[in-house]
Design a protein around this motif. Structure first.
Motif, mmCIF file in Angstrom:
data_model
loop_
_atom_site.group_PDB
_atom_site.id
_atom_site.type_symbol
_atom_site.label_atom_id
_atom_site.label_comp_id
_atom_site.label_asym_id
_atom_site.label_seq_id
_atom_site.Cartn_x
_atom_site.Cartn_y
_atom_site.Cartn_z
ATOM 1 N N HIS A 147 -0.596 -8.885 3.733
ATOM 2 C CA HIS A 147 -1.010 -7.437 3.470
ATOM 3 C C HIS A 147 0.109 -6.390 4.231
ATOM 4 O O HIS A 147 0.137 -6.406 5.428
ATOM 5 C CB HIS A 147 -2.256 -7.088 3.652
ATOM 6 C CG HIS A 147 -2.810 -5.822 3.368
ATOM 7 N ND1 HIS A 147 -3.577 -5.150 3.952
ATOM 8 C CD2 HIS A 147 -2.233 -5.043 2.306
ATOM 9 C CE1 HIS A 147 -3.694 -3.756 3.511
ATOM 10 N NE2 HIS A 147 -2.983 -3.663 2.264
ATOM 11 N N LEU B 51 1.491 -2.571 4.621
ATOM 12 C CA LEU B 51 1.391 -1.149 4.864
ATOM 13 C C LEU B 51 2.649 -0.415 4.642
ATOM 14 O O LEU B 51 3.619 -0.900 5.399
ATOM 15 C CB LEU B 51 0.593 -0.790 5.945
ATOM 16 C CG LEU B 51 0.394 0.882 6.076
ATOM 17 C CD1 LEU B 51 -0.634 1.202 5.061
ATOM 18 C CD2 LEU B 51 0.266 1.372 7.370
ATOM 19 N N THR C 121 -0.141 -1.938 0.177
ATOM 20 C CA THR C 121 -0.679 -0.652 0.426
ATOM 21 C C THR C 121 0.201 0.498 0.688
ATOM 22 O O THR C 121 0.759 0.171 1.694
ATOM 23 C CB THR C 121 -1.968 -0.686 1.199
ATOM 24 O OG1 THR C 121 -2.976 -1.533 0.739
ATOM 25 C CG2 THR C 121 -2.642 0.819 1.344
ATOM 26 N N GLU D 6 -6.267 10.096 -3.135
ATOM 27 C CA GLU D 6 -5.552 9.091 -3.768
ATOM 28 C C GLU D 6 -4.562 9.861 -4.731
ATOM 29 O O GLU D 6 -5.075 10.664 -5.409
ATOM 30 C CB GLU D 6 -6.513 8.344 -4.626
ATOM 31 C CG GLU D 6 -7.520 7.395 -3.726
ATOM 32 C CD GLU D 6 -8.764 6.639 -4.510
ATOM 33 O OE1 GLU D 6 -8.552 6.669 -5.730
ATOM 34 O OE2 GLU D 6 -9.478 5.992 -3.815
ATOM 35 N N VAL E 232 -7.634 2.111 5.726
ATOM 36 C CA VAL E 232 -7.523 1.098 4.874
ATOM 37 C C VAL E 232 -8.124 -0.026 5.266
ATOM 38 O O VAL E 232 -8.046 -0.809 6.769
ATOM 39 C CB VAL E 232 -5.788 0.537 4.770
ATOM 40 C CG1 VAL E 232 -5.458 -0.649 4.065
ATOM 41 C CG2 VAL E 232 -5.159 1.839 4.410
#
Lengths: 256, 256
Positions: free
Chosen positions: A2, A4, A30, A55, A83
């Motif tokens: 994952h 960022l 993300t 968002e 997150v």
């Protein structure tokens, strides 16, 4: 994995979306970035006012989170839990100007990576001297490959990578060099003016900074058409100055 | 000698005036500081908006210049010529909280000294954990004596001194130690709240940071009642990581 992705130019910057697209080859991405531009903002921790998170959707359709904080605030918010999925890697950029030499002390792109390093998460800052005919997709792909390989080799503890990609077509890039931070002579100059009411104001202006192209430096790698990868850490101690200062201060009569 | 005094808490902060008074024993002092508080602002270069400079008078009668810029902007403005007399030394502070470990990457007090270092001017950041019963005059006098002695011994090139003074009566301070930057585990925590309209906002909160009291560090010196003097430089290269990364990236097949 994952990843960022953040930046200091703000959530609408094209370099951010290109980086997110390229890194999606390595894992789930993300995007959490400042809602505004924070260039040359330094390492910020926003403690005296609350932060907002909204968002948004990037121009290429990528979902993202926009915050009212600085780049380093974005990293802190994400890693502190805004997150929810654990983050394995933080990548910041692509900054449209290379971050070389002393630039790393000012750069919001680099300080986002510093913040992740303080949290113990592998982190990378990616920059290029943007040219429209090159765009951001090629530098983003190059950076993603460098990051993938560094991860596979085992990330050095407490280190962030400052990656600068030459503004060249991919096929013209001549390789990757691990470098040291070079010397950046700034050529700032004071530009003093009078406003319509006769009151002075000042611009910090001057010519763009140059670099000292010593062998082994970030500047030299780029000049030679190579990707520069500089490992940085957050221990600023000037160990070489210790003994001289100890001789001067350690023997200082005390109480003086 | 001509000393420029600045800070990151703003021109009205009592630590600034105390430092200016103490340094006036060493030479002529010019005070130029931000008009507002810039704590945890990092290393800023204001290039996208003009800066203002106003003549003000501190509470103790000291004349000063207040700018609309960050601490590092104040130093740049002064050294670029808003202050016409050449500056021999820049001293920033006194910050009312010690700047230890990773704090130096966030601290406006330290980045003001960094800016002076980039200009090639000897620079010092001074901090203390302020206590009302100690005040700022005693730490300012201690800092001035340390600076005077370091100047007399010959300033190490490219180095700034990060001075942290224990919040003790002068007679109780046990001496001066030249230290290295220690490790600062932050204990930041996310504090998520809802505004009166039900929309979330976030504070970066948590407990005050601690320090790892390893021998030789800034933290250890203060714990032992000593003044900590850490020489810092602006080369963030993690030289120890070079060879491992070179093995991983230098041999990377290219074009890949």
């Amino acid at each position: 994995m994952h990843v960022l992705v953040t930046n200091d130019d703000g959530v609408a910057a094209p370099g951010l979306a290109a980086l997110a697209r390229a890194l999606s080859e390595l894992g789930r991405v993300t995007v959490m970035a400042p809602s505004k531009n924070w260039s040359a903002s330094g390492h910020v921790k926003t403690m005296h006012k609350p932060l907002r998170v909204a968002e948004v959707v990037l121009a290429d359709g990528t979902p993202a989170l926009a915050t009212s904080g600085a780049p380093s605030d974005c990293v802190a918010l994400a890693l502190l839990g805004v997150v929810t999925e654990p983050v394995d890697l933080v990548v910041s950029g692509i900054n449209p100007n290379c971050n070389l030499g002393y630039d790393v002390t000012y750069s919001g792109t680099v300080t986002a990576a510093m913040e992740a390093t303080i949290f113990g998460v592998p982190a990378v800052a990616v920059s290029t001297d943007h040219r429209a005919e090159i765009g951001f997709d090629a530098p983003a792909r190059v950076a993603a490959r460098v990051v993938e390989r560094a991860l596979a080799a085992g990330w050095p503890r407490g280190v962030l990578l400052n990656v600068n990609v030459p503004a060249l077509p991919e096929a013209a890039i001549r390789g990757v060099r691990v470098t040291r931070q070079g010397l950046r002579p700034y050529r700032d100059a004071l530009d003093a003016r009078l406003d319509p009411r006769g009151v002075p104001y000042y611009w910090i202006g001057g010519d763009p900074p140059t670099g000292v192209h010593e062998p082994g430096t970030d500047f030299a790698a780029l000049e030679d058409g190579c990707v520069s990868v500089t490992p940085l850490h957050l221990d600023l101690t000037a160990y070489a100055a210790h003994d001289g200062l100890e001789a001067a201060l350690g023997g200082m009569p005390w109480p003086s």
